[in-house]
Design an enzyme around this catalytic site. Structure first.
Site, PDB file in Angstrom:
ATOM      1  N   GLU A 137       0.807  -1.224   0.000  1.00 48.55           N
ATOM      2  CA  GLU A 137       0.000   0.000   0.000  1.00 48.55           C
ATOM      3  C   GLU A 137       0.839   1.272   0.000  1.00 48.55           C
ATOM      4  OE1 GLU A 137      -2.649  -3.188   1.802  1.00 48.55           O
ATOM      5  OE2 GLU A 137      -0.552  -2.560   2.014  1.00 48.55           O
ATOM      6  N   HIS A 176      -9.952  -3.625  10.963  1.00 46.98           N
ATOM      7  CA  HIS A 176     -10.596  -3.436   9.668  1.00 46.98           C
ATOM      8  C   HIS A 176     -11.798  -2.493   9.741  1.00 46.98           C
ATOM      9  CE1 HIS A 176      -8.178  -6.892   8.480  1.00 46.98           C
ATOM     10  NE2 HIS A 176      -8.488  -6.642   7.225  1.00 46.98           N
TER      11      HIS A 176
END
Length: 648
Positions: A384, A453
């Protein structure tokens, strides 16, 4: 160096003395239209690429005539006129950018090469490994040149590298790894020229390790609070035996260049430096009123300080309210369908728009892949931080990327590149760099995702200048604002709540219908209380408003749509009607968007308020996994109804 010692150069000063051959030899292999990225030791790279000394010296002194208008300084030179993309004060920060510039060149089918300078310390950064992997994977025209001076500040290569032969690391990424004498300008040139030829031929990247020596301290003024990490004898031996300028001079004399010619060149250089110093000393400092210059490419009001109160309110209505009407030509679609449609229309409209991210087809991208293929849609490795940096570099070099970070919690991994590169480079380069890029972040707050998450990270970025942040709540709004974000000239973060994906509403069919960034929307008009709902909090808010309507309580609902910049005027207009404000969001309570709105309204609209401002949010506790704990974790319909009643 004399100017630094005379306090004419502020801040830190990192000398490149001793490393000149590595820089000059590599830059000589490039064309004028090739680009370079560099390091905090940034003085030599621009000179090697042909930048004007006057503007460089003025930048060192923080002057208005500096190459970056005094915004970057010693560690952050950039000069787009000669292909100096940026120098990075963050170790390894420029490696993904160079990879992205090369990515753009490949996609645009130009034979441009990017040369990336970095030090031996950067080899231990994840960005090094992730970027080399992507460059090798797609055979990008980039050359990675490690200026290995043996020390990352005071830490030796032997102390920090499990494999001290840095060039061997190239084998792990399927590219050539070459070690050269970094004090020999001809040897560096030959290695760089071969790498450039290979890159232009489409054969991919090369890692060059130029073993060199730093003659001065890490930076001037640095005091080592212990025993010296290298001996005086070591440094003096390098100066005496391995000075790259003296070595080059000796070679030139051996090849028949006469002493008089060399002295003339040295005198010419000395005069150029003298004139650059004179120019810089005579140049004015930037004026305070120019402080906010170069922050944004697309026009945007920069928030400084103000106290407007009632006098700052437009009693005749706001642009946000005028935008609330639905255009006559529209169709019903879900939030997620509208978001995908926005990307599709913009990719049809502008071939520079590309989409990159992880598992794109999983998050609504299957139609985009089918329509545009692999040259416009790029599935990225799980890297990322570096593929975000690659997107930023591609934006600098002519593309308009949409970086899909999938789950919003993963944006933390990308935050270094978003904050230190995307948000800062335009300002730090004096407006030379434009970064039209969108970062898409999906918030999965409920459904037993658990804390790692289920984040809502938008408050994290609210405190970062240079970014725009949107989080609309309807299908029509996500389409219009996503299109605006893609067309914008600056970095835009899009935080979408996955709980809104299935909601349907009327969406304009006009492909040129956009909603301006920075404009709120009145979702429902009322007279008693203003409810300001952020992102996914709109669902329980509207449920609460429906229930309150049955009690004859009239509630006005404001959706800010844009979180940065906030539409303060629209909020104040509503408070002027109702005198009461409840802010509802799913972010944690400390330093969330509601905190900012409440503070601004207390400063600028206190005289309009009849009761204290109330904020509803998630507690300052991580999101739990268990459904029984998650059930009432975020503001609910009942919480909102109770808050409204409390104010009446």
């Amino acid at each position: 160096m004399r100017q630094f010692k005379d306090d004419k150069i502020p801040g830190w000063f990192h000398s490149t003395v001793g490393q000149e051959a590595a820089i000059v030899g590599a830059c000589l292999a490039l064309r004028d239209d090739d680009g370079i990225t560099g390091t905090h030791r940034s003085h030599g790279h621009p000179i090697g690429k042909g930048a004007h000394l006057d503007a460089l010296m003025a930048e060192l002194m923080g002057k208005e005539g500096g190459v970056c208008k005094g915004r970057g300084g010693s560690m952050h030179f950039a000069d787009n006129s000669v292909g100096i993309i940026s120098e990075s004060g963050v170790v390894g920060g420029g490696i993904p950018l160079a990879t992205g510039c090369a990515f753009s060149a490949k996609l645009r089918s130009v034979d441009q090469v990017t040369l990336c300078f970095f030090g031996d310390g950067a080899v231990n950064q994840g960005t090094f490994h992730e970027s080399l992997n992507m460059a090798s994977l797609w055979k990008l025209p980039v050359i990675y040149l490690c200026e290995n001076n043996g020390y990352a500040m005071t830490t030796t290569v032997a102390q920090s590298h499990g494999q001290p032969d840095i060039a061997l690391r190239a084998a792990g990424y399927g590219m050539p790894g070459v070690t050269v004498d970094g004090q020999d300008v001809s040897a560096v040139y030959e290695a760089a020229a071969q790498a450039v030829t290979r890159a232009r031929a489409g054969e991919g990247p090369t890692l060059i390790v130029a073993n060199t020596h730093r003659f001065d301290e890490h930076n001037f003024g640095l005091v080592i609070p212990r025993e010296p990490y290298r001996s005086v004898e070591e440094v003096e031996a390098h100066k005496r035996e391995r000075d790259p300028i003296l070595l080059c001079r000796t070679v030139l004399l051996e090849e028949g260049i006469n002493e008089k010619s060399l002295i003339a060149i040295e005198d010419e250089v000395a005069q150029a430096v003298k004139e650059a110093v004179q120019f810089a000393l005579a140049n004015p400092m930037p004026q305070p009123e120019t402080l906010s210059d170069y922050m944004f490419n697309s026009p945007l009001q920069v928030i400084t300080t103000s106290r407007l109160g009632w006098r700052g309110i437009n009693r005749h209505g706001t642009d946000a309210q005028k935008l609330a009407a639905t255009p006559s030509s529209h169709i019903q679609m879900t939030y997620l369908e509208a978001l995908v449609q926005a990307q599709m229309e913009e990719m049809d409209r502008d071939e520079r728009v590309v989409l990159m991210g992880e598992d794109i087809s999983v998050h609504g991208g299957a139609k985009l892949i089918e329509r545009f293929g692999n040259n416009r849609i790029w599935n990225m490795p799980i890297s990322e931080g570096s593929f975000t940096g690659l997107g930023i570099g591609a934006a600098i070099n002519g593309l308009r990327p949409i970086v899909d970070l999938s789950g919003a919690s993963f944006v933390y991994l990308a935050s270094d590149q978003i904050i230190n590169q995307a948000s800062k480079l335009r300002y730090m380069t004096g407006g030379q760099i434009h970064i039209p890029i969108v970062f898409r972040c999906c918030m999965f707050s409920v459904g037993s995702e658990a804390a790692q998450h289920a984040d809502r990270p938008y408050p994290f970025f609210m405190n970062v200048p240079g970014l725009k942040i949107i989080s609309p709540t309807s299908a029509a709004d996500i389409k219009g604002l996503m299109k605006s974000a893609i067309r914008d000239g600056d970095p835009v973060l899009v935080f979408e709540d996955a709980r809104l994906w299935a909601l349907k509403s009327d969406v304009p069919t006009d492909p040129d219908h956009v909603i301006p960034i920075g404009k709120a929307d009145v979702k429902r008009e009322g007279r008693d209380v203003t409810l300001l709902a952020i992102a996914g909090a709109i669902r329980p808010t509207m449920e609460a408003v429906d229930a309150l309507t049955e009690e004859n309580i009239s509630v006005e609902v404001i959706d800010p749509r844009t979180l940065k910049p906030l539409d303060h005027e629209a909020i104040k207009m509503s408070i002027a009607k109702t005198g009461r404000l409840v802010i509802v969001e799913n972010g944690h309570r400390v330093c969330n968007v509601g905190s900012e709105i409440a503070a601004v309204m207390a400063e600028e609209a206190f005289d309009l308020l009849k009761r204290p401002i109330l904020r509803l949010s998630a507690p300052d506790i991580h999101v739990p996994f268990s459904p029984s704990l998650e059930k009432d974790f975020f503001p609910t319909k009942d919480h909102i109804i109770a808050a409204v009643r409390l104010l009446l």
